[in-house]
Scaffold this motif. Structure first.
Motif, PDB file in Angstrom:
ATOM      1  N   ASN A  26     -21.561 -20.339 -28.119  1.00 20.66           N
ATOM      2  CA  ASN A  26     -20.798 -21.447 -28.056  1.00 20.66           C
ATOM      3  C   ASN A  26     -21.356 -22.451 -28.752  1.00 20.66           C
ATOM      4  N   ILE A  27     -20.402 -23.050 -29.850  1.00 17.80           N
ATOM      5  CA  ILE A  27     -20.693 -23.860 -30.606  1.00 17.80           C
ATOM      6  C   ILE A  27     -19.975 -25.250 -30.439  1.00 17.80           C
ATOM      7  N   GLY A  28     -20.854 -26.373 -30.387  1.00 18.02           N
ATOM      8  CA  GLY A  28     -20.237 -27.836 -29.963  1.00 18.02           C
ATOM      9  C   GLY A  28     -20.037 -28.046 -28.649  1.00 18.02           C
ATOM     10  N   GLY A  29     -20.369 -27.323 -27.514  1.00 23.44           N
ATOM     11  CA  GLY A  29     -20.061 -27.597 -26.219  1.00 23.44           C
ATOM     12  C   GLY A  29     -21.296 -28.052 -25.651  1.00 23.44           C
ATOM     13  N   LYS A  30     -21.272 -28.731 -24.424  1.00 20.53           N
ATOM     14  CA  LYS A  30     -22.209 -29.600 -23.810  1.00 20.53           C
ATOM     15  C   LYS A  30     -22.689 -28.673 -22.579  1.00 20.53           C
ATOM     16  N   LEU A  31     -24.037 -28.529 -22.596  1.00 23.38           N
ATOM     17  CA  LEU A  31     -24.809 -27.729 -21.539  1.00 23.38           C
ATOM     18  C   LEU A  31     -24.982 -28.588 -20.394  1.00 23.38           C
ATOM     19  N   VAL A  32     -24.455 -28.282 -19.185  1.00 29.49           N
ATOM     20  CA  VAL A  32     -24.542 -29.148 -18.043  1.00 29.49           C
ATOM     21  C   VAL A  32     -25.027 -28.190 -16.890  1.00 29.49           C
ATOM     22  N   GLY A  39     -16.342 -27.029 -26.544  1.00 27.53           N
ATOM     23  CA  GLY A  39     -16.890 -26.340 -27.716  1.00 27.53           C
ATOM     24  C   GLY A  39     -16.047 -25.256 -27.907  1.00 27.53           C
ATOM     25  N   THR A  40     -16.491 -24.388 -28.806  1.00 28.09           N
ATOM     26  CA  THR A  40     -15.735 -23.303 -29.251  1.00 28.09           C
ATOM     27  C   THR A  40     -16.705 -21.970 -28.866  1.00 28.09           C
ATOM     28  N   ASP A  41     -15.957 -21.079 -28.138  1.00 29.36           N
ATOM     29  CA  ASP A  41     -16.663 -19.682 -27.955  1.00 29.36           C
ATOM     30  C   ASP A  41     -16.506 -18.780 -28.658  1.00 29.36           C
ATOM     31  N   ILE A  42     -17.693 -18.205 -29.259  1.00 28.62           N
ATOM     32  CA  ILE A  42     -17.345 -16.965 -30.335  1.00 28.62           C
ATOM     33  C   ILE A  42     -18.050 -15.789 -29.682  1.00 28.62           C
ATOM     34  N   ALA A  43     -17.009 -14.860 -29.688  1.00 29.66           N
ATOM     35  CA  ALA A  43     -17.292 -13.506 -29.131  1.00 29.66           C
ATOM     36  C   ALA A  43     -17.541 -12.543 -29.970  1.00 29.66           C
ATOM     37  N   PRO A  78     -24.355 -27.079 -39.730  1.00 35.84           N
ATOM     38  CA  PRO A  78     -25.523 -27.359 -39.567  1.00 35.84           C
ATOM     39  C   PRO A  78     -25.363 -28.825 -38.689  1.00 35.84           C
ATOM     40  N   GLY A  79     -26.300 -28.993 -37.490  1.00 35.30           N
ATOM     41  CA  GLY A  79     -26.448 -30.029 -36.955  1.00 35.30           C
ATOM     42  C   GLY A  79     -25.319 -29.742 -35.582  1.00 35.30           C
ATOM     43  N   SER A  80     -24.506 -28.812 -35.531  1.00 32.98           N
ATOM     44  CA  SER A  80     -23.602 -28.746 -34.354  1.00 32.98           C
ATOM     45  C   SER A  80     -24.425 -28.045 -33.115  1.00 32.98           C
ATOM     46  N   ARG A  81     -23.972 -28.641 -31.964  1.00 31.58           N
ATOM     47  CA  ARG A  81     -24.747 -27.963 -30.702  1.00 31.58           C
ATOM     48  C   ARG A  81     -24.512 -26.376 -30.822  1.00 31.58           C
ATOM     49  N   LEU A  82     -25.450 -25.654 -30.338  1.00 41.26           N
ATOM     50  CA  LEU A  82     -25.640 -24.206 -30.344  1.00 41.26           C
ATOM     51  C   LEU A  82     -25.902 -23.851 -28.720  1.00 41.26           C
ATOM     52  N   VAL A  83     -25.313 -22.754 -28.361  1.00 49.24           N
ATOM     53  CA  VAL A  83     -25.842 -22.723 -26.865  1.00 49.24           C
ATOM     54  C   VAL A  83     -25.585 -20.943 -27.109  1.00 49.24           C
ATOM     55  N   VAL A  84     -26.709 -20.220 -26.748  1.00 47.71           N
ATOM     56  CA  VAL A  84     -26.601 -18.674 -26.856  1.00 47.71           C
ATOM     57  C   VAL A  84     -26.903 -18.012 -25.345  1.00 47.71           C
ATOM     58  N   PHE A  85     -25.987 -17.057 -24.961  1.00 44.60           N
ATOM     59  CA  PHE A  85     -26.292 -16.430 -23.809  1.00 44.60           C
ATOM     60  C   PHE A  85     -26.525 -14.808 -24.143  1.00 44.60           C
ATOM     61  N   MET A  86     -27.265 -14.367 -23.268  1.00 47.77           N
ATOM     62  CA  MET A  86     -27.331 -12.860 -23.190  1.00 47.77           C
ATOM     63  C   MET A  86     -26.807 -12.256 -21.858  1.00 47.77           C
ATOM     64  N   GLY A  94     -26.073  -8.453 -14.569  1.00 46.43           N
ATOM     65  CA  GLY A  94     -25.160  -8.364 -15.607  1.00 46.43           C
ATOM     66  C   GLY A  94     -24.708  -9.723 -15.839  1.00 46.43           C
ATOM     67  N   ALA A  95     -25.354 -10.811 -14.945  1.00 49.82           N
ATOM     68  CA  ALA A  95     -24.925 -12.299 -15.120  1.00 49.82           C
ATOM     69  C   ALA A  95     -25.314 -12.637 -16.631  1.00 49.82           C
ATOM     70  N   LYS A  96     -24.820 -13.930 -17.163  1.00 47.73           N
ATOM     71  CA  LYS A  96     -25.051 -14.432 -18.431  1.00 47.73           C
ATOM     72  C   LYS A  96     -26.439 -15.391 -18.033  1.00 47.73           C
ATOM     73  N   VAL A  97     -27.362 -15.129 -19.143  1.00 53.35           N
ATOM     74  CA  VAL A  97     -28.792 -15.804 -18.988  1.00 53.35           C
ATOM     75  C   VAL A  97     -28.861 -16.416 -20.346  1.00 53.35           C
ATOM     76  N   LEU A  98     -29.006 -17.894 -20.071  1.00 48.62           N
ATOM     77  CA  LEU A  98     -29.373 -18.872 -21.079  1.00 48.62           C
ATOM     78  C   LEU A  98     -30.485 -18.536 -22.125  1.00 48.62           C
ATOM     79  N   ARG A  99     -30.154 -18.106 -23.170  1.00 54.66           N
ATOM     80  CA  ARG A  99     -31.483 -17.707 -24.078  1.00 54.66           C
ATOM     81  C   ARG A  99     -31.971 -18.941 -25.062  1.00 54.66           C
ATOM     82  N   LEU A 100     -31.083 -19.599 -25.548  1.00 51.65           N
ATOM     83  CA  LEU A 100     -31.279 -20.694 -26.534  1.00 51.65           C
ATOM     84  C   LEU A 100     -30.279 -21.989 -26.108  1.00 51.65           C
ATOM     85  N   ALA A 101     -30.762 -23.056 -26.236  1.00 53.80           N
ATOM     86  CA  ALA A 101     -29.858 -24.359 -26.256  1.00 53.80           C
ATOM     87  C   ALA A 101     -30.416 -25.225 -27.295  1.00 53.80           C
TER      88      ALA A 101
END
Length: 161
Positions: A26-32, A39-43, A78-86, A94-101
């Motif tokens: 996810n680019i630009g989203g806020k993690l709460v 933000g924008t989800d990229i699959a 560059p500078g946009s928020r980035l959230v990565v799940f695996m 099989g639940a989403k696990v936050l790897r990087l914020a």
């Protein structure tokens, strides 16, 4: 010992396996509270590399995503928020696990049209490693440890403490 998944390495599950780990971005989203809002989800993830090491301040990721017709070119900057799940069927059911914020450190497009983008991202530890405080002191310019210490012990106008 660092955990690292090299970019472009085939999964031990085999290509297209149903039980292979999946990366979502996810680019630009806020993690709460573990949930991304906006933000924008990229699959369209083509490959990824993720490194997490308790001996360093920064966790990093490099993620190749398909960018048909420049779909993500204006979002991945560059500078946009980035959230990565695996997601892995063998982990937490099989639940989403936050790897990087963190933030997008660099975005490399494969061509003018940018049919592929490599997103290079890092967590908040990146600021501690790369950004200078106070502003007048550039610690990245140091060539060795002795110079680093000398710069740290110098005042704003060059006087020793």
């Amino acid at each position: 010992m660092p955990f690292s998944v090299p970019l472009g390495v085939q999964s031990p599950y085999g290509p297209g396996a149903d039980d292979a780990p999946v990366v979502s971005v996810n680019i630009g989203g806020k993690l709460v509270a573990g949930q991304v809002h906006g933000g924008t989800d990229i699959a369209d993830v083509l490959g990824y590399s993720y490194t997490s090491d308790v001996l360093t301040l920064t966790d990093t990721a490099a993620i190749d995503v398909a960018n048909p017709d420049g779909k993500y070119s204006k979002v991945v900057t560059p500078g946009s928020r980035l959230v990565v799940f695996m997601t892995d069927p063998g982990v937490i059911g099989g639940a989403k696990v936050l790897r990087l914020a963190g933030i997008v450190v660099n975005a490399r497009k494969s061509s003018r049209g940018g049919s592929k983008i490599q997103i290079q991202g890092a967590d908040q530890g990146w600021f501690l490693e790369r950004c200078d405080v106070p502003l007048w002191l550039n610690l990245q310019a140091t060539k060795n440890f002795l110079t680093f210490i000398e710069l740290c012990l110098r005042g704003a106008k060059g006087e020793d403490f």
